[in-house]
Design a protein around this motif. Structure first.
Motif, PDB file in Angstrom:
ATOM      1  N   ILE A 215      30.780  34.407  21.136  1.00 20.22           N
ATOM      2  CA  ILE A 215      31.381  35.028  23.135  1.00 20.22           C
ATOM      3  C   ILE A 215      30.282  33.889  24.135  1.00 20.22           C
ATOM      4  O   ILE A 215      28.992  33.492  23.774  1.00 20.22           O
ATOM      5  CB  ILE A 215      30.767  35.961  23.300  1.00 20.22           C
ATOM      6  N   GLU A 216      30.843  32.882  25.446  1.00 22.55           N
ATOM      7  CA  GLU A 216      30.554  32.487  25.741  1.00 22.55           C
ATOM      8  C   GLU A 216      29.704  32.579  26.528  1.00 22.55           C
ATOM      9  O   GLU A 216      29.669  34.100  26.746  1.00 22.55           O
ATOM     10  CB  GLU A 216      31.553  31.946  26.825  1.00 22.55           C
ATOM     11  N   TYR A 219      29.779  35.528  29.342  1.00 21.14           N
ATOM     12  CA  TYR A 219      31.242  37.193  29.725  1.00 21.14           C
ATOM     13  C   TYR A 219      29.898  37.542  29.340  1.00 21.14           C
ATOM     14  O   TYR A 219      30.480  39.539  28.517  1.00 21.14           O
ATOM     15  CB  TYR A 219      31.824  36.574  28.475  1.00 21.14           C
ATOM     16  N   LEU A 220      28.249  37.272  28.441  1.00 17.26           N
ATOM     17  CA  LEU A 220      28.249  38.495  27.545  1.00 17.26           C
ATOM     18  C   LEU A 220      27.619  40.103  28.301  1.00 17.26           C
ATOM     19  O   LEU A 220      27.555  40.657  27.798  1.00 17.26           O
ATOM     20  CB  LEU A 220      26.642  38.009  27.191  1.00 17.26           C
ATOM     21  N   ILE A 223      31.220  42.498  29.089  1.00 21.27           N
ATOM     22  CA  ILE A 223      32.016  43.191  27.644  1.00 21.27           C
ATOM     23  C   ILE A 223      31.574  44.566  27.248  1.00 21.27           C
ATOM     24  O   ILE A 223      32.217  45.130  26.665  1.00 21.27           O
ATOM     25  CB  ILE A 223      31.785  42.406  26.663  1.00 21.27           C
ATOM     26  N   LEU A 230      38.232  39.796  26.490  1.00 20.70           N
ATOM     27  CA  LEU A 230      37.943  37.935  26.874  1.00 20.70           C
ATOM     28  C   LEU A 230      39.877  37.126  26.169  1.00 20.70           C
ATOM     29  O   LEU A 230      40.120  36.523  25.927  1.00 20.70           O
ATOM     30  CB  LEU A 230      36.844  37.275  25.973  1.00 20.70           C
ATOM     31  N   SER A 261      24.798  35.687  21.496  1.00 20.16           N
ATOM     32  CA  SER A 261      25.982  35.072  21.412  1.00 20.16           C
ATOM     33  C   SER A 261      26.324  33.553  20.716  1.00 20.16           C
ATOM     34  O   SER A 261      25.152  33.002  21.542  1.00 20.16           O
ATOM     35  CB  SER A 261      27.165  35.925  21.260  1.00 20.16           C
ATOM     36  N   VAL A 263      28.898  30.560  20.696  1.00 18.58           N
ATOM     37  CA  VAL A 263      30.470  30.624  20.414  1.00 18.58           C
ATOM     38  C   VAL A 263      30.598  29.344  19.094  1.00 18.58           C
ATOM     39  O   VAL A 263      29.874  28.655  18.953  1.00 18.58           O
ATOM     40  CB  VAL A 263      31.247  29.533  21.295  1.00 18.58           C
ATOM     41  N   SER A 267      27.902  36.661  16.903  1.00 24.39           N
ATOM     42  CA  SER A 267      27.607  37.196  17.680  1.00 24.39           C
ATOM     43  C   SER A 267      26.197  37.911  16.871  1.00 24.39           C
ATOM     44  O   SER A 267      26.627  38.476  15.777  1.00 24.39           O
ATOM     45  CB  SER A 267      28.377  37.765  18.510  1.00 24.39           C
TER      46      SER A 267
END
Ligand code: ADP
Length: 293
Positions: A215-216, A219-220, A223, A230, A261, A263, A267
């Protein structure tokens, strides 16, 4: 206050008694105490009223959402009936539209199911007891093929540290984390998930690590919110409620949660609950929630 009184020659002349009238100060203290007690009562009353309104609101949402299921089911059944009983009369385009109606109805049904599950999580007042995470994991993996070889490899450390939790809530939390860990894998890669516990003072952190898409960083923080997704439904199906349920359930158990996480690497989700040193209760194990209601 009593003080000795001396002459210049240091002979004791007598005792000096000094008194101060503190009636006014006492009165002020009393008034202050009364005001504080009044304020506390007011806050308690307001909080109780607020809790009652939130509860009423949640019950209303629950029954409203629940009642949406019946008309939805009938829409879905009639679309299926047209497809089977009028198959020769409906052309290709018509069939495609009917299939779309069915898919949308199924998606809406999944949303309703998850909203109901979220709402139920909020209504539980969990009685915390010692939970053995290994047996929760064994049960979850045993009942779902998506968690078994060859679909996925799920391994966990033995023994795991026990926590103070609520079996049904914790099962729901771990199920949601595992489902995401196996779902958000790059196409063609077998998901590998590792779970372990780490002592954190008087608490225990449960880690769930995957080798998925990651996950970028931006955005952590998002979510765990309701309906936050996403990806498109086409890429990875879902409702965006799974992690909101995790957050609510963990908070109900007095815990915290988070994620790290990278990318394309994977994660690492964690939840942290109070450590348990108690003997497991002999009470009957609560029924695990089914995914359908
Ligand atoms: P859903 O899985 O239904 O989309 P969730 O609330 O469970 O909803 O998750 C929210 C979003 O967080 C997902 O849509 C996905 O983008 C991201 N996410 C959750 N878990 C993972 C994971 N293990 N790996 C990568 N992304 C994840």
């Amino acid at each position: 206050m009593v003080r000795p009184l001396y002459s210049r020659e240091k002979n004791l002349l007598g005792l000096l008694k000094i008194g101060r009238d503190i009636t006014e100060r006492k009165q002020m203290e009393e008034e202050l105490k009364e005001a504080r007690e009044n304020l506390e009562r007011l806050v308690e009353n307001r909080t109780a009223k607020l809790q009652e309104s939130v509860q009423q609101m949640e019950q209303f949402t629950y029954s409203l959402v629940h009642d949406l299921r019946a008309p939805l089911r009938s829409m879905c059944s009639f679309a299926q009936l047209i497809q089977t009983e009028y198959a020769e009369k409906v052309d290709g385009k018509g069939k495609e539209y009917l299939a779309r109606i069915e898919r949308s109805a199924e998606r809406m049904d999944a949303l309703i199911r998850d909203v109901l599950s979220y709402s139920r999580t909020g209504q539980i007042t969990p009685k915390l007891e010692k939970v053995d995470i290994e047996s929760v994991l064994a049960q979850l993996v045993g009942e779902d093929r998506a968690f078994q070889e060859p679909a996925a490899t799920i391994v966990w450390e033995k023994p795991m540290l026990p926590v103070e939790g609520h079996v049904a809530l914790l099962t729901q939390v771990i199920r949601n984390l595992l489902s995401n860990a196996v779902k958000f894998a790059p196409k063609g890669k077998v998901p590998k998930v590792q779970i372990w516990t780490e002592p954190k003072g008087s608490e225990v952190r449960i880690w769930c690590e995957d080798n998925g898409i990651g996950i970028e960083a931006q955005y952590l923080g998002k979510i765990f919110g309701m309906f936050e997704r996403l990806h498109s439904e086409f890429e990875y199906p879902g409702t965006g409620i799974g992690l909101a349920i995790v957050r609510k359930a963990v908070e109900r158990m007095g815990g915290t949660m988070g994620v790290e996480s990278e990318v394309s690497k994977g994660s690492r989700f964690w939840i942290q609950l109070k450590a348990s040193s108690r003997e497991p209760s002999n009470e009957r194990r609560p029924e695990l929630w089914k995914s359908t209601v």
